[in-house]
Write a protein that holds these residues in place. Structure first.
Motif, PDB file in Angstrom:
ATOM      1  N   LYS A  73       1.253   9.107  -5.770  1.00  0.00           N
ATOM      2  CA  LYS A  73       1.844  10.348  -5.801  1.00  0.00           C
ATOM      3  C   LYS A  73       2.851  10.963  -6.857  1.00  0.00           C
ATOM      4  CE  LYS A  73       3.916  13.351  -2.246  1.00  0.00           C
ATOM      5  NZ  LYS A  73       4.683  13.342  -0.869  1.00  0.00           N
ATOM      6  N   ASP A  74       3.756   9.839  -7.170  1.00  0.00           N
ATOM      7  CA  ASP A  74       4.762  10.322  -8.365  1.00  0.00           C
ATOM      8  C   ASP A  74       3.887  10.531  -9.439  1.00  0.00           C
ATOM      9  OD1 ASP A  74       6.674  10.102  -6.410  1.00  0.00           O
ATOM     10  OD2 ASP A  74       7.368   7.935  -7.062  1.00  0.00           O
ATOM     11  N   VAL A  75       2.869   9.563  -9.874  1.00  0.00           N
ATOM     12  CA  VAL A  75       2.034   9.672 -11.053  1.00  0.00           C
ATOM     13  C   VAL A  75       1.336  11.099 -10.966  1.00  0.00           C
ATOM     14  CG1 VAL A  75       0.151   8.746 -12.201  1.00  0.00           C
ATOM     15  CG2 VAL A  75       1.926   7.231 -11.495  1.00  0.00           C
ATOM     16  N   GLN A  76       0.694  11.390  -9.803  1.00  0.00           N
ATOM     17  CA  GLN A  76      -0.136  12.572  -9.778  1.00  0.00           C
ATOM     18  C   GLN A  76       0.515  13.591  -9.706  1.00  0.00           C
ATOM     19  OE1 GLN A  76      -3.517  12.524  -9.130  1.00  0.00           O
ATOM     20  NE2 GLN A  76      -3.421  14.658  -9.511  1.00  0.00           N
ATOM     21  N   GLY A  77       2.021  13.618  -9.204  1.00  0.00           N
ATOM     22  CA  GLY A  77       2.839  14.660  -9.347  1.00  0.00           C
ATOM     23  C   GLY A  77       3.337  14.682 -10.696  1.00  0.00           C
ATOM     24  N   ALA A  78       3.555  13.936 -11.628  1.00  0.00           N
ATOM     25  CA  ALA A  78       4.056  13.937 -13.044  1.00  0.00           C
ATOM     26  C   ALA A  78       2.791  14.445 -13.781  1.00  0.00           C
ATOM     27  CB  ALA A  78       4.583  12.553 -13.558  1.00  0.00           C
ATOM     28  N   PHE A  79       1.521  14.176 -13.242  1.00  0.00           N
ATOM     29  CA  PHE A  79       0.502  14.481 -14.132  1.00  0.00           C
ATOM     30  C   PHE A  79       0.030  15.967 -13.807  1.00  0.00           C
ATOM     31  CE2 PHE A  79      -4.223  15.398 -14.101  1.00  0.00           C
ATOM     32  CZ  PHE A  79      -4.755  15.083 -15.470  1.00  0.00           C
ATOM     33  N   ASP A  80       0.275  16.561 -12.483  1.00  0.00           N
ATOM     34  CA  ASP A  80       0.290  17.695 -12.408  1.00  0.00           C
ATOM     35  C   ASP A  80       1.310  18.647 -12.941  1.00  0.00           C
ATOM     36  OD1 ASP A  80      -1.953  17.274 -10.689  1.00  0.00           O
ATOM     37  OD2 ASP A  80      -0.719  17.463  -8.767  1.00  0.00           O
ATOM     38  N   GLU A  81       2.378  18.324 -13.059  1.00  0.00           N
ATOM     39  CA  GLU A  81       3.524  18.914 -13.953  1.00  0.00           C
ATOM     40  C   GLU A  81       3.128  19.078 -15.303  1.00  0.00           C
ATOM     41  OE1 GLU A  81       6.948  20.933 -14.028  1.00  0.00           O
ATOM     42  OE2 GLU A  81       5.996  20.367 -12.336  1.00  0.00           O
ATOM     43  N   ARG A  82       2.595  17.882 -15.891  1.00  0.00           N
ATOM     44  CA  ARG A  82       2.352  18.086 -17.258  1.00  0.00           C
ATOM     45  C   ARG A  82       1.103  19.115 -17.461  1.00  0.00           C
ATOM     46  NH1 ARG A  82       3.233  12.155 -17.215  1.00  0.00           N
ATOM     47  NH2 ARG A  82       0.893  12.083 -16.738  1.00  0.00           N
ATOM     48  N   VAL A  83       0.142  18.937 -16.659  1.00  0.00           N
ATOM     49  CA  VAL A  83      -0.923  19.831 -16.575  1.00  0.00           C
ATOM     50  C   VAL A  83      -0.471  21.154 -16.345  1.00  0.00           C
ATOM     51  CG1 VAL A  83      -3.016  20.646 -15.336  1.00  0.00           C
ATOM     52  CG2 VAL A  83      -2.802  18.317 -15.896  1.00  0.00           C
ATOM     53  N   ARG A  84       0.383  21.476 -15.447  1.00  0.00           N
ATOM     54  CA  ARG A  84       1.035  22.739 -15.223  1.00  0.00           C
ATOM     55  C   ARG A  84       1.764  23.352 -16.306  1.00  0.00           C
ATOM     56  NH1 ARG A  84       5.342  25.228 -14.217  1.00  0.00           N
ATOM     57  NH2 ARG A  84       6.523  23.558 -14.176  1.00  0.00           N
ATOM     58  N   VAL A 132       0.961  -1.191   0.097  1.00  0.00           N
ATOM     59  CA  VAL A 132      -0.094   0.127  -0.032  1.00  0.00           C
ATOM     60  C   VAL A 132       0.871   1.197  -0.133  1.00  0.00           C
ATOM     61  CG1 VAL A 132      -1.534   1.469   1.300  1.00  0.00           C
ATOM     62  CG2 VAL A 132      -2.181  -0.935   1.016  1.00  0.00           C
ATOM     63  N   THR A 133       1.970   1.373   0.822  1.00  0.00           N
ATOM     64  CA  THR A 133       2.833   2.439   0.910  1.00  0.00           C
ATOM     65  C   THR A 133       3.562   2.466  -0.581  1.00  0.00           C
ATOM     66  OG1 THR A 133       3.316   1.876   3.179  1.00  0.00           O
ATOM     67  CG2 THR A 133       4.871   3.395   1.978  1.00  0.00           C
ATOM     68  N   GLU A 134       3.889   1.461  -1.107  1.00  0.00           N
ATOM     69  CA  GLU A 134       4.598   1.744  -2.358  1.00  0.00           C
ATOM     70  C   GLU A 134       3.513   2.030  -3.278  1.00  0.00           C
ATOM     71  OE1 GLU A 134       7.728   1.393  -5.122  1.00  0.00           O
ATOM     72  OE2 GLU A 134       7.706   1.392  -3.137  1.00  0.00           O
ATOM     73  N   LEU A 135       2.451   1.661  -3.344  1.00  0.00           N
ATOM     74  CA  LEU A 135       1.369   2.175  -4.315  1.00  0.00           C
ATOM     75  C   LEU A 135       1.049   3.584  -4.110  1.00  0.00           C
ATOM     76  CD1 LEU A 135      -0.917   1.360  -6.427  1.00  0.00           C
ATOM     77  CD2 LEU A 135      -2.394   0.644  -4.569  1.00  0.00           C
ATOM     78  N   GLN A 136       0.942   3.940  -2.778  1.00  0.00           N
ATOM     79  CA  GLN A 136       0.625   5.383  -2.375  1.00  0.00           C
ATOM     80  C   GLN A 136       1.803   6.279  -3.109  1.00  0.00           C
ATOM     81  OE1 GLN A 136       0.130   5.480   1.625  1.00  0.00           O
ATOM     82  NE2 GLN A 136      -2.149   5.290   1.501  1.00  0.00           N
ATOM     83  N   ARG A 137       3.004   5.851  -2.888  1.00  0.00           N
ATOM     84  CA  ARG A 137       4.255   6.513  -3.512  1.00  0.00           C
ATOM     85  C   ARG A 137       4.289   6.447  -4.849  1.00  0.00           C
ATOM     86  NH1 ARG A 137       8.651   5.701  -5.831  1.00  0.00           N
ATOM     87  NH2 ARG A 137       8.272   3.748  -6.038  1.00  0.00           N
ATOM     88  N   LYS A 138       3.783   5.555  -5.718  1.00  0.00           N
ATOM     89  CA  LYS A 138       3.831   5.510  -6.902  1.00  0.00           C
ATOM     90  C   LYS A 138       2.494   6.535  -7.529  1.00  0.00           C
ATOM     91  CE  LYS A 138       5.720   1.005  -8.019  1.00  0.00           C
ATOM     92  NZ  LYS A 138       5.421  -0.492  -8.641  1.00  0.00           N
TER      93      LYS A 138
END
Length: 274
Positions: A110-121, A102-108
């Motif tokens: 978060k990374d995916v969300q961060g990458a998505f937010d960065e692309r959106v930004r 679960v921790t690894e999934l949450q980290r991934k």
């Protein structure tokens, strides 16, 4: 009477003997009776003891059975507890693996969300302020402008001019347009293409005479005319700068420049004629 007395006298010992024998028989009979009672008592006692022993043995056997049953129950309970401990250990291991997953999934995530937010930004328009003007630009639009200015600051005038022209071609309605014209004029000045430089500065003045860079644009036009040896046009640009933007630093620089400039040709002719 004399005959009777001696008979009685002879019979008395016999009677005594008979009485003694009778007493002995009674005593013997009494002794025999007492032995029978004792034997019966002993037999009853033995019987009672046997019964008590059998009852005790039965109780011991029952207790032994209960103890054996209890032992079996304890063994079963220990086996169940050991099985439960094993199961708990397995569950703890599974839980640890699950928590780790679960921790690894949450980290991934978060990374995916961060990458998505960065692309959106990077894709979303952002607010910028340039030369006192605030407007919205695309991230790529801003990157092109910043890159062009970086080239100009590095004295890469050709690269800077190409970048600014590319920005204008890709974003003709860009909010940077006035600033692009100003810096394009500077790039052309650095390339010694003074006519193109004057054209860029004039476009800025025609488009936005109140722009923050307008006074500097007029001063740069005066400089371009000076490089072209057109001192009359240079003087006119300086005079117009002082007239339209009297309180600016560029206007003060224009005043200082006019003090060192030679008189215009028309003025010289007028003095010569007089």
């Amino acid at each position: 009477m004399r005959f009777a007395y001696p008979l009685l006298s002879r019979l008395r010992p016999v009677a005594l003997v008979a009485a003694a024998l009778l007493g002995s028989l009674n005593l013997a009979h009494a002794g025999l009776f007492e032995d029978d009672e004792a034997r019966r008592a002993i037999l009853e006692l033995r019987t009672q003891r046997t019964q008590d022993t059998d009852a005790l043995n039965a109780k011991i056997a029952a207790l032994t059975a209960q103890v054996d049953q209890l032992k079996r129950s304890l063994l079963d309970m220990n086996a169940q507890m050991e099985q439960l401990r094993t199961e708990q250990a397995r569950q703890r291991g599974s839980e640890e693996v699950l928590v780790r997953d679960v921790t690894e999934l949450q980290r991934k995530q978060k990374d995916v969300q961060g990458a998505f937010d960065e692309r959106v930004r990077k894709l979303e328009p952002q607010s910028v302020t340039q030369d006192g003007k605030t407007f919205k630009v695309d991230p790529e639009e801003k990157r092109l402008f910043d890159d062009a200015l970086a080239r100009l600051r590095a004295a890469d005038f050709a690269g800077g001019a190409a970048g600014l022209n590319g920005l204008m071609a890709r974003y003709p309605a860009t909010g940077y347009k006035e600033s692009v014209l100003y810096w394009l004029g500077n790039a052309q000045y650095g390339l010694r293409d003074y006519k193109e430089s004057i054209s860029a500065f004039k476009q800025l003045l025609d488009r936005a005479p109140d722009h923050a860079r307008a006074p500097e644009a007029l001063l740069s036009i005066a400089n371009c005319f000076g490089e072209l040896k057109d001192m009359d046009s240079s003087r006119k640009a300086l005079e117009l700068l002082i007239k339209q933007y009297p309180q600016t630093e560029a206007a003060q620089a224009a005043r200082d420049r006019l003090l060192t400039m030679p008189a215009p040709v028309s003025e010289k002719k007028r003095k010569a004629h007089n």
